[in-house]
Design an enzyme around this catalytic site. Sequence first.
Site, PDB file in Angstrom:
ATOM      1  N   HIS A   1      -9.747   1.655   5.713  1.00  0.00           N
ATOM      2  CA  HIS A   1      -8.410   2.202   5.950  1.00  0.00           C
ATOM      3  C   HIS A   1      -7.970   2.039   7.400  1.00  0.00           C
ATOM      4  O   HIS A   1      -6.814   1.700   7.683  1.00  0.00           O
ATOM      5  CB  HIS A   1      -8.389   3.676   5.548  1.00  0.00           C
ATOM      6  CG  HIS A   1      -7.013   4.236   5.405  1.00  0.00           C
ATOM      7  ND1 HIS A   1      -6.078   3.703   4.538  1.00  0.00           N
ATOM      8  CD2 HIS A   1      -6.397   5.264   6.031  1.00  0.00           C
ATOM      9  CE1 HIS A   1      -4.957   4.389   4.629  1.00  0.00           C
ATOM     10  NE2 HIS A   1      -5.120   5.347   5.527  1.00  0.00           N
TER      11      HIS A   1
ATOM     12  N   GLU B   1      -5.230  -2.608  -9.542  1.00  0.00           N
ATOM     13  CA  GLU B   1      -6.282  -2.766  -8.525  1.00  0.00           C
ATOM     14  C   GLU B   1      -7.691  -2.568  -9.069  1.00  0.00           C
ATOM     15  O   GLU B   1      -8.653  -2.581  -8.295  1.00  0.00           O
ATOM     16  CB  GLU B   1      -6.028  -1.813  -7.350  1.00  0.00           C
ATOM     17  CG  GLU B   1      -5.709  -0.391  -7.735  1.00  0.00           C
ATOM     18  CD  GLU B   1      -5.232   0.453  -6.546  1.00  0.00           C
ATOM     19  OE1 GLU B   1      -5.491   0.079  -5.391  1.00  0.00           O
ATOM     20  OE2 GLU B   1      -4.597   1.489  -6.799  1.00  0.00           O
TER      21      GLU B   1
ATOM     22  N   ASP C   1      -8.397  -3.674  -3.122  1.00  0.00           N
ATOM     23  CA  ASP C   1      -9.322  -3.022  -4.051  1.00  0.00           C
ATOM     24  C   ASP C   1      -9.657  -3.930  -5.227  1.00  0.00           C
ATOM     25  O   ASP C   1     -10.797  -3.961  -5.692  1.00  0.00           O
ATOM     26  CB  ASP C   1      -8.724  -1.706  -4.563  1.00  0.00           C
ATOM     27  CG  ASP C   1      -9.116  -0.524  -3.686  1.00  0.00           C
ATOM     28  OD1 ASP C   1     -10.219  -0.552  -3.129  1.00  0.00           O
ATOM     29  OD2 ASP C   1      -8.314   0.409  -3.555  1.00  0.00           O
TER      30      ASP C   1
ATOM     31  N   CYS D   1       0.925  -5.873  -2.762  1.00  0.00           N
ATOM     32  CA  CYS D   1       0.974  -5.150  -1.491  1.00  0.00           C
ATOM     33  C   CYS D   1      -0.382  -5.122  -0.800  1.00  0.00           C
ATOM     34  O   CYS D   1      -0.625  -4.293   0.069  1.00  0.00           O
ATOM     35  CB  CYS D   1       1.487  -3.720  -1.699  1.00  0.00           C
ATOM     36  SG  CYS D   1       0.572  -2.771  -2.920  1.00  0.00           S
TER      37      CYS D   1
END
Length: 756
Positions: A363, A604, A628, A675
């Site tokens: 992240h 994902e 992911d 995305c």
Amino acid sequence: MPMLETLRQIVQEVNSASDLKEALGVIVSRVRDAMGTEVCSVYLREPGSDRFVFSATEGLNQDQVGFASLVAGEGLVGTVAEREEPLNLENAENHPNFRFFPDLGEEHFNAFLGVPIIHQRDVLGVLVVQQAEHRRFDEGEEAFLVTMSAQLAAVIAHARVTGAVDADATTAGAPTKIAGVPGAPGIAIGTAVVVSPSADLYAVPRKLVEDRRGELQAFRYALGRVREDIRGVADNLGGELSPEDHALFDVYLGILDDSSIGREVVGLIKEGHWAQGALSKVMIEHIRHFERMEHSYLKERAVDVKDLGTRVLAYLQASDKQEQVYPDQTVLVGEELTASSLGEIPREKLAGLISVRGSGNSHVAILARAMGVPTVMGAVDLPYTRLQGRNLVIDGYNGTVHLNPPPEVLSRFVAVLDSDRELSRDLELLRDQPCVTEDGHRMPLWVNTGLMADITRSLEQGAEGVGLYRTEVPFLLRERFPSEEEQRQIYRNQLEAFAPRPVTMRTLDIGGDKALPYFPIEEDNPFLGWRGIRVTLDHPEIFLSQVRAMLKANAGLGNLRIMLPMISSVSELDEALELIHRSHREILQEGVDTPLPSIGVMVEVPSAVYLARALARRVDFLSVGSNDLTQYLLAVDRNNARVADLYHSMHPAVLGALQQVADAARAEGKKVGICGELAGDPEGAVLLLAMGYDMLSMNATSLPKVKKALRNVSLAEARELLQEVLQYDDPGAIHARLERFLADHGMEKFIHNPVA
């Protein structure tokens, strides 16, 4: 002594060594004793060459240490290094590659066993044992030495880097390159500021200070507070403990006396070390001393010493009210950087990031890319606590950190940095230009956001919408769940800033590598556990509050889109849709007049790929989260630096899945976007264009490059390229073909090879 215990003790002793020379001395001495051989030696490869230097020995001529050497393939040691496998000989002289080294003193030894020392596929050296008698070492002995080598490889790699870091600043150490994984592209040249977690003895950065008296006062104050705590605990338990047990508290207090550990800490402070660093150094030395002891009672005292040290450190950190000073061109360094650590430093001061743990898709790396901050993740060999105030270079393109780079290497990095700035200026001219291919195909380019700073940067780069607004970021930066009204205000700011452009808000996606400090999720395998939609469906009060806040924020604007993360089944989607419709009914009853927005699903996980058509029938759009999806398809933890090289966004299986999702959405007449980070890669964008994706969403800093790439190609060319690479079965070959394609279209500047 059992072999496993012997291995553990040797590794522990080597870990306690103060430098590489001492570590090698421990290795050759302890391995020779453990195996009962007459000789044990280590040959280490010189950095940047194929030469292996005689670096430590027990049993051969010590005078030749540092002088005798050979290249890969030369002699028996060179043969082990070249073949990267053990060599076990009864009579060394009979081997065709045997070479006699005068003055080494090995002519009396016949039996030879050598094993390579390999760290992250790099041959660091060779570990050798020898014996006079003609015999072949048995399988157990060979297995022991192979295991020993594997255990010591990381220790040796770390010790070598630490030696380069610890070189006197006035006489720069050897040029050293530490490999990590790319986190965010770009070059940064700056000064390290180490971020350490609270009350962790092993994470205290090294630092020299001028105010020695102040540091002594702080240390003695902290000691006094800990003494008070221990006496208080002893008094509280006085009636429950025997006199013998109660005496343990006197032992605790004795450890802190100035005549014991306390005196050593004071000595270091008087030499100019800050109190926290002096305490950390002394305590760790004593902890390791106790851990090496064979007697179980004494070994357990390591726990007591660590507890005491942690208590004193906590008081030192609490009393250190000095505000952190961030120099210009700060490079933030830590064991595991977090989103909150990024928020503590002024953006204009931040040049780069280095995290010892994590990968390019964790992240914090995603946030770094959004902020345009060059980042290296997973630099596991970096002795980060010793870097405070050091000048270094980050190569975010290739995932490397450079310490003490020679002038010619530094000048090449400066040249790349200047070239990047020039390219950015050129790309700024495209801001108001549409993203249209040479044959007229229009491709909308959206952005991924989460921080308030993203808004201005995204609009400056010409973003046409938001493909992913990470709603968890405001949650991560707080100490409690934000209220519905607080959320409404945050979402309203986003929607107003981009209106009338669409803003796609992903519902709360925590778990995996995104844990809220006030809502911890402890799991052995968090990426396959309680995360994303699974958490919010189990806590409908959180989900309903968030959706209500989104819908209220959208009143009078109408540019909201809601996206659901980690959907793996139709039943999960149906349950989430019911809650969204319920929220909409509730706010209509409250008098808030706002339409139900478009609702989409993130694809994902592999199951969603196979269910793509069924999911598309129930929603308005699909959006692939390629980060992911790639990790789940390839079974590669994206935060594990050890397997980072197996994470390939251009893997044939990933490309096949992406094509399948695009086809499924088209079959149902629904829009499909992406995305993930692949959308912001010019190479990936060309393939996604060809697959039929309707929208690409990326971090703002990538948008101009993608626009430039797509404006320089035609849809027909892209489709032809896609059909070609879909026939490949190797991600490396796909990547190489895409690089050639970019170069053929005048985009060589988008290709970054290692500087050194």
